[in-house]
Each structure stands twice: as C-alpha cells, then as structure tokens.
Motif scaffolding. Structure first.
Motif, PDB file in Angstrom:
ATOM      1  N   GLU A  96       0.832  -1.204   0.000  1.00 18.73           N
ATOM      2  CA  GLU A  96       0.000   0.000   0.000  1.00 18.73           C
ATOM      3  C   GLU A  96       0.868   1.256   0.000  1.00 18.73           C
ATOM      4  N   LEU A  97       1.902   1.272   0.847  1.00 22.14           N
ATOM      5  CA  LEU A  97       2.797   2.430   0.924  1.00 22.14           C
ATOM      6  C   LEU A  97       3.528   2.655  -0.402  1.00 22.14           C
ATOM      7  N   ALA A  98       3.877   1.565  -1.084  1.00 29.57           N
ATOM      8  CA  ALA A  98       4.616   1.671  -2.353  1.00 29.57           C
ATOM      9  C   ALA A  98       3.701   1.909  -3.549  1.00 29.57           C
ATOM     10  N   GLY A  99       2.385   1.808  -3.327  1.00 30.17           N
ATOM     11  CA  GLY A  99       1.453   1.990  -4.439  1.00 30.17           C
ATOM     12  C   GLY A  99       1.430   0.826  -5.398  1.00 30.17           C
ATOM     13  N   VAL A 100       1.724  -0.386  -4.888  1.00 25.04           N
ATOM     14  CA  VAL A 100       1.755  -1.562  -5.761  1.00 25.04           C
ATOM     15  C   VAL A 100       0.769  -2.641  -5.293  1.00 25.04           C
ATOM     16  N   SER A 101      -0.238  -2.234  -4.536  1.00 22.84           N
ATOM     17  CA  SER A 101      -1.240  -3.201  -4.085  1.00 22.84           C
ATOM     18  C   SER A 101      -1.922  -3.851  -5.279  1.00 22.84           C
ATOM     19  N   PRO A 102      -2.343  -5.100  -5.146  1.00 25.95           N
ATOM     20  CA  PRO A 102      -3.055  -5.760  -6.240  1.00 25.95           C
ATOM     21  C   PRO A 102      -4.304  -4.965  -6.636  1.00 25.95           C
ATOM     22  N   PRO A 103      -4.660  -4.992  -7.933  1.00 26.06           N
ATOM     23  CA  PRO A 103      -5.738  -4.132  -8.453  1.00 26.06           C
ATOM     24  C   PRO A 103      -7.137  -4.637  -8.123  1.00 26.06           C
ATOM     25  N   LEU A 104      -7.576  -4.418  -6.887  1.00 23.21           N
ATOM     26  CA  LEU A 104      -8.893  -4.884  -6.468  1.00 23.21           C
ATOM     27  C   LEU A 104     -10.024  -4.017  -7.015  1.00 23.21           C
ATOM     28  N   ASP A 105      -9.678  -2.927  -7.699  1.00 24.00           N
ATOM     29  CA  ASP A 105     -10.708  -2.115  -8.340  1.00 24.00           C
ATOM     30  C   ASP A 105     -11.116  -2.691  -9.694  1.00 24.00           C
ATOM     31  N   ARG A 106     -10.431  -3.765 -10.117  1.00 23.15           N
ATOM     32  CA  ARG A 106     -10.789  -4.433 -11.377  1.00 23.15           C
ATOM     33  C   ARG A 106     -11.508  -5.728 -11.044  1.00 23.15           C
ATOM     34  N   PRO A 107     -12.797  -5.836 -11.398  1.00 23.44           N
ATOM     35  CA  PRO A 107     -13.623  -6.977 -10.970  1.00 23.44           C
ATOM     36  C   PRO A 107     -13.031  -8.342 -11.301  1.00 23.44           C
ATOM     37  N   GLU A 108     -12.320  -8.456 -12.440  1.00 21.24           N
ATOM     38  CA  GLU A 108     -11.803  -9.766 -12.838  1.00 21.24           C
ATOM     39  C   GLU A 108     -10.680 -10.258 -11.932  1.00 21.24           C
ATOM     40  N   PHE A 109     -10.146  -9.353 -11.090  1.00 16.89           N
ATOM     41  CA  PHE A 109      -9.050  -9.737 -10.205  1.00 16.89           C
ATOM     42  C   PHE A 109      -9.488  -9.996  -8.767  1.00 16.89           C
ATOM     43  N   VAL A 110     -10.715  -9.618  -8.417  1.00 11.47           N
ATOM     44  CA  VAL A 110     -11.115  -9.656  -7.010  1.00 11.47           C
ATOM     45  C   VAL A 110     -11.006 -11.056  -6.413  1.00 11.47           C
ATOM     46  N   LYS A 111     -11.703 -12.027  -7.008  1.00 14.15           N
ATOM     47  CA  LYS A 111     -11.676 -13.379  -6.431  1.00 14.15           C
ATOM     48  C   LYS A 111     -10.310 -14.046  -6.548  1.00 14.15           C
ATOM     49  N   GLN A 169       1.556 -10.738  -8.122  1.00  8.66           N
ATOM     50  CA  GLN A 169       0.408  -9.833  -8.016  1.00  8.66           C
ATOM     51  C   GLN A 169       0.816  -8.442  -7.538  1.00  8.66           C
ATOM     52  N   PHE A 170       2.040  -8.309  -7.004  1.00  7.49           N
ATOM     53  CA  PHE A 170       2.539  -7.005  -6.591  1.00  7.49           C
ATOM     54  C   PHE A 170       3.387  -6.354  -7.682  1.00  7.49           C
ATOM     55  N   ARG A 171       3.339  -6.942  -8.890  1.00  9.18           N
ATOM     56  CA  ARG A 171       4.007  -6.363 -10.051  1.00  9.18           C
ATOM     57  C   ARG A 171       3.009  -6.004 -11.144  1.00  9.18           C
ATOM     58  N   ILE A 172       1.714  -6.068 -10.824  1.00  5.57           N
ATOM     59  CA  ILE A 172       0.681  -5.811 -11.831  1.00  5.57           C
ATOM     60  C   ILE A 172       0.559  -4.323 -12.123  1.00  5.57           C
ATOM     61  N   GLN A 173       0.657  -3.499 -11.087  1.00  3.61           N
ATOM     62  CA  GLN A 173       0.480  -2.064 -11.281  1.00  3.61           C
ATOM     63  C   GLN A 173       1.439  -1.292 -10.373  1.00  3.61           C
ATOM     64  N   GLY A 174       1.564  -0.001 -10.661  1.00  3.97           N
ATOM     65  CA  GLY A 174       2.432   0.846  -9.866  1.00  3.97           C
ATOM     66  C   GLY A 174       3.861   0.876 -10.386  1.00  3.97           C
ATOM     67  N   HIS A 175       4.708   1.589  -9.655  1.00  5.42           N
ATOM     68  CA  HIS A 175       6.108   1.730 -10.044  1.00  5.42           C
ATOM     69  C   HIS A 175       6.793   0.361 -10.012  1.00  5.42           C
ATOM     70  N   PRO A 177       5.322  -6.060 -17.448  1.00  3.29           N
ATOM     71  CA  PRO A 177       4.295  -6.222 -18.483  1.00  3.29           C
ATOM     72  C   PRO A 177       3.664  -7.611 -18.515  1.00  3.29           C
ATOM     73  N   ASP A 178       4.382  -8.626 -18.040  1.00  2.00           N
ATOM     74  CA  ASP A 178       3.837  -9.980 -18.075  1.00  2.00           C
ATOM     75  C   ASP A 178       3.285 -10.427 -16.724  1.00  2.00           C
ATOM     76  N   ALA A 179       3.161  -9.504 -15.765  1.00  2.00           N
ATOM     77  CA  ALA A 179       2.736  -9.881 -14.407  1.00  2.00           C
ATOM     78  C   ALA A 179       1.300 -10.399 -14.381  1.00  2.00           C
ATOM     79  N   VAL A 180       0.406  -9.779 -15.165  1.00  2.00           N
ATOM     80  CA  VAL A 180      -0.987 -10.231 -15.175  1.00  2.00           C
ATOM     81  C   VAL A 180      -1.074 -11.670 -15.669  1.00  2.00           C
ATOM     82  N   GLN A 181      -0.420 -11.931 -16.773  1.00  2.65           N
ATOM     83  CA  GLN A 181      -0.433 -13.289 -17.329  1.00  2.65           C
ATOM     84  C   GLN A 181       0.186 -14.287 -16.354  1.00  2.65           C
ATOM     85  N   GLN A 182       1.273 -13.901 -15.730  1.00  2.00           N
ATOM     86  CA  GLN A 182       1.941 -14.801 -14.780  1.00  2.00           C
ATOM     87  C   GLN A 182       1.044 -15.081 -13.582  1.00  2.00           C
TER      88      GLN A 182
END
Length: 253
Positions: free
Chosen positions: A159-174, A185-191, A195-200
């Motif tokens: 949370e402090l680093a701004g790399v929390s998993p994207p829970l605002d995207r419905p397809e990722f919640v569950k 999951q901590f490489r999906i968004q943020g600094h 690019p391949d984190a979602v697929q991984q």
C-alpha cells in the motif's frame, strides 16, 4: 488465499512443489528417532537435516550509541516509522528489522521497493510529527501484540509503495482474495510493474489456486467480515464487501 495468507517463499516454490521436488507437510513434530522425524499425525519421514529457524535478537554494534538512542533499540524492537525510517535520521533506513511470523523475503522485497521509491523521489514521507506519532503508536501496539504477521506487513508495504493488487478491477477480485498469494500480483500495477505480471499471476491462479464459486463457505464469510472491519485500504475494503454481498446473496441470505 488472502485470508489464510500462505504466501509462497519465492517465485519458483509452488512450481517445485508441483514438480515433486519439494514436499510440504502440515502439522507438528512429535519426536525424532535417529534420522526419523515422527509427526503428531503418525507420519514418519527419514531426513538428513533438520533446520531450526529460531530467529535472532537485534544487535547493531556497528552503529554509534547516539544513533541507537535515537532508535531506542531494544532486544527485539527498533522504533521506526513503518518499520523502515526515522525522521531524525534522514539518510538511514532499515529493511527486515522487525519481528514477524512467516517468511521475510517476500515482505522485504516489497519493503525495499518502497524504500527505493522514497529515496528516488517517486514516493514521499509524511511530515516529521506524523512520523513520530506513528512510531509511538506502533511501539505501543508491539508491546500488546509482540509479533507481527507477515501478510499484514506485506500488504502494508505494498500500500505504501502503491503496488497493491488491483482490487478495483472486478476480474481480479476473487483470484486475489482466494487465489495464491504470490509475488507476481505485486508487479501488476504501480512503479516497477512488469508487463507480463498479469499473465503470470493468472497462470499461477490456474495452476495452484482454489478460487470458490459464487457461494462462499461460512468460514470465509466470517474471515472476510473481519478483514472488512480491520483493513484501512479502501479498495480492499470495497472488494471484500462486494464479495461478501455476492457470497451471501448466493446463499440466499
């Protein structure tokens, strides 16, 4: 599963388990007979080495007494803002200098990323008085609870680093709430996003996850209710409450 919070020890650990190179046992050791380890559930395994992970006491002899006084160094605690900084020591930071249950490396990785962001100017620290107030509160909480829990520390650093998993995207919640808690999951968004984190991550969910259907077990409902009450992360709170609502609705409640 964010509720059980069994984060893997490394990015290849789950694959090693799947390949049979690593075997995981749940339960406690009852006793040892020569090279046989006897578990409380009756299982007996022949082993070569038993590695005791007993932890350590904090000892910082390389720091001056003045610095140690600023940090109020104790046997098992250092007084720091978010376990990392002290406002009176702007050019110094500490990584992994805290007591917690569970593995350190996944937590330390995200903490180190946050530290790098602070010193490179990507993220900023709050004012000095706010840091000092946080240090005082954290010390009081530690005296009451003693040990921290690794997944709570991990989610806080994310949370402090701004790399929390994207829970605002419905397809990722569950997948995030109930799938494997893995570094990807901590490489999906943020600094520092990959690019391949979602697929991984989705591949790891498919390989190792146990994501429930629309109806949630009662134990998960209770755990999510507690998480919703305790968390300060707004996106996590919203995702948890929506998942709870849909789960209870599927039960007909």
């Amino acid at each position: 599963d964010i509720i059980e919070a069994q984060i893997t020890l490394g990015s290849v650990w789950l694959q090693q388990v799947a390949d049979g190179r690593v075997r995981a046992f749940v339960g406690a050791i009852n006793h040892v007979e020569k090279n046989l380890v006897c578990f409380t559930d009756g299982r007996r395994e022949e082993v070569d080495i038993i590695l005791y992970c007993t932890g350590y006491d904090i000892n910082l002899p390389f720091l001056s007494r003045d610095i140690c006084n600023v940090l109020s160094v104790e046997r098992n605690y250092v007084h720091l803002y978010e376990k990392t900084f002290h406002p009176d020591l702007p050019n110094m930071a500490f990584v992994g200098m805290y007591s917690q249950f569970g593995p350190y490396f996944p937590v330390v990785e995200v903490q180190s990323r946050w530290l790098g962001m602070i010193w490179s100017g990507v993220r900023t620290l709050p004012p000095q008085q706010e840091q000092l107030a946080s240090i005082e509160k954290a010390a009081k909480d530690f005296k009451e609870r003693k040990e921290g829990v690794f997944h709570i520390n991990l989610l806080r650093f994310a949370e402090l680093a701004g790399v929390s998993p994207p829970l605002d995207r419905p397809e990722f919640v569950k997948p995030i709430l109930f799938g494997p808690l893995v570094p990807s999951q901590f490489r999906i968004q943020g600094h520092g996003a990959h690019p391949d984190a979602v697929q991984q991550f989705l591949q790891e969910v498919d390989d190792y996850g146990d994501v429930p259907g629309s109806a949630l077990p009662e134990a998960d409902v209770k755990a999510l209710s507690a998480l919703s009450w305790a968390t300060k992360d707004k996106s996590l709170k919203t995702a948890v409450e929506e998942t709870l609502h849909n789960g209870k609705k599927a039960h007909g409640n």
